[in-house]
Design a protein around this motif. Sequence first.
Motif, PDB file in Angstrom:
ATOM      1  N   THR A 152       2.408  59.160  88.142  1.00 40.39           N
ATOM      2  CA  THR A 152       2.444  60.010  88.883  1.00 40.39           C
ATOM      3  C   THR A 152       2.622  61.149  89.370  1.00 40.39           C
ATOM      4  OG1 THR A 152       1.342  59.667  91.011  1.00 40.39           O
ATOM      5  CG2 THR A 152       0.019  58.684  89.207  1.00 40.39           C
ATOM      6  N   GLY A 153       3.091  62.544  89.252  1.00 41.90           N
ATOM      7  CA  GLY A 153       3.134  63.649  88.915  1.00 41.90           C
ATOM      8  C   GLY A 153       3.089  63.882  90.198  1.00 41.90           C
ATOM      9  N   SER A 154       4.296  63.479  91.282  1.00 38.69           N
ATOM     10  CA  SER A 154       3.891  63.895  92.864  1.00 38.69           C
ATOM     11  C   SER A 154       4.789  64.764  93.808  1.00 38.69           C
ATOM     12  CB  SER A 154       4.190  62.720  93.575  1.00 38.69           C
ATOM     13  OG  SER A 154       5.036  62.533  93.391  1.00 38.69           O
ATOM     14  N   GLU A 157       7.080  65.268  85.590  1.00 37.63           N
ATOM     15  CA  GLU A 157       6.149  64.463  84.330  1.00 37.63           C
ATOM     16  C   GLU A 157       6.970  64.147  83.469  1.00 37.63           C
ATOM     17  OE1 GLU A 157       4.085  63.335  85.218  1.00 37.63           O
ATOM     18  OE2 GLU A 157       1.813  64.236  85.805  1.00 37.63           O
ATOM     19  N   ASP A 208      -1.526  65.159  93.285  1.00 37.21           N
ATOM     20  CA  ASP A 208      -1.297  64.474  92.142  1.00 37.21           C
ATOM     21  C   ASP A 208      -1.466  64.562  90.722  1.00 37.21           C
ATOM     22  OD1 ASP A 208       0.353  62.946  94.041  1.00 37.21           O
ATOM     23  OD2 ASP A 208      -0.497  61.165  93.087  1.00 37.21           O
ATOM     24  N   SER A 209      -0.634  64.702  89.627  1.00 38.99           N
ATOM     25  CA  SER A 209      -0.951  64.933  87.907  1.00 38.99           C
ATOM     26  C   SER A 209      -0.316  63.767  87.726  1.00 38.99           C
ATOM     27  CB  SER A 209       0.023  65.941  87.531  1.00 38.99           C
ATOM     28  OG  SER A 209       1.371  65.328  87.907  1.00 38.99           O
ATOM     29  N   TYR A 210      -1.145  63.724  85.895  1.00 36.91           N
ATOM     30  CA  TYR A 210      -1.688  62.361  85.377  1.00 36.91           C
ATOM     31  C   TYR A 210      -1.519  62.205  83.902  1.00 36.91           C
ATOM     32  CZ  TYR A 210      -4.200  61.473  90.160  1.00 36.91           C
ATOM     33  OH  TYR A 210      -4.493  61.360  91.264  1.00 36.91           O
ATOM     34  N   ALA A 211      -0.233  62.726  83.939  1.00 35.81           N
ATOM     35  CA  ALA A 211       0.082  63.125  82.246  1.00 35.81           C
ATOM     36  C   ALA A 211       0.233  61.639  81.755  1.00 35.81           C
ATOM     37  CB  ALA A 211       1.569  63.533  82.038  1.00 35.81           C
TER      38      ALA A 211
END
Length: 307
Positions: free
Chosen positions: A256-258, A126, A263-266
């Motif tokens: 996106t963080g995968s 991220e 997933d994360s969306y910083a």
Amino acid sequence: MPSPQQARASASAITSGRTAPEAAAAPASQLRALFDGPHLSPGQRRIAQYLIENIAEAAFLSITELADRVGVSQPSVTRFAAAVGFSGYPALREKLQSIALRTLASGPGAAEEDRANELQAAVDAEIENLENLRRDFADPDLVIDIGRKLSRSTPLTVLGLRISVSLAEYFAYAARRVHPDVRLVTLGGSVAYDALLQSREAGGTWVLAFSMPRHAHETLTAVQVARSAGLKVALITDLALGPVADEADVVFATGTGSRLVFDSYAAPGVVCAALLQAMTDADPERTQARLEEYEQIADQHQFFLRD
């Protein structure tokens, strides 16, 4: 006494132009810019996406090796090189290698990455997404321009389906503080079509859409309906290439963080905040008036705890 949001709205306006020393765009951003102009076939988009995701290795592959990795023919790779403006694959590979070598020169050491556990690796990924976004924001003019256009669109429609609902809800919640008519669409099918058509009939000109992986067919269809109704579409997504991006008027593509199961969306979250800031900058008098009115209502009804 102004609220923190009011103070930030007046103090953190985005300034047009490059106010800091120019930094090289992120490798993924350079490749998206390289491949984004022409209309690529589905097979060519696969080649482009493979190169974006594997630039450090793919830049040094022969035409045969690249074709095998992507699952296309060698002539398809040659046609792809021509479609993106090169005389052939050797010329394209030379450009890719120059990008890859800069990436390898500036990237973190593999040993350091190996020492991180999975949660730390997810955070590292991220951080890289945010660093890439920072480079993309070296010139904020596109964010400023689209923020103005979203601000002027009354009503403004915000579309996010399936996994993208959370980002759309965040944006719509905040946008309602500074915009008089924000319409949130989180259901697909005929419900989305009705909302989009009504928004256009009411005078709306823009839709802000979100498309996070896995990208939904209903998002593509809704964007197509919006365009056919005469609405412009600004898209926040993780890919600048693909069917949904092809339908949008403007694309804000960021990673996106995968590394984890979900997933994360910083970085997409920061894009949301940047566009919201640009909307507040577009009409500062309206922004301050609406924030002041909201603070009065919040105090009257005690919406929030006293910190």
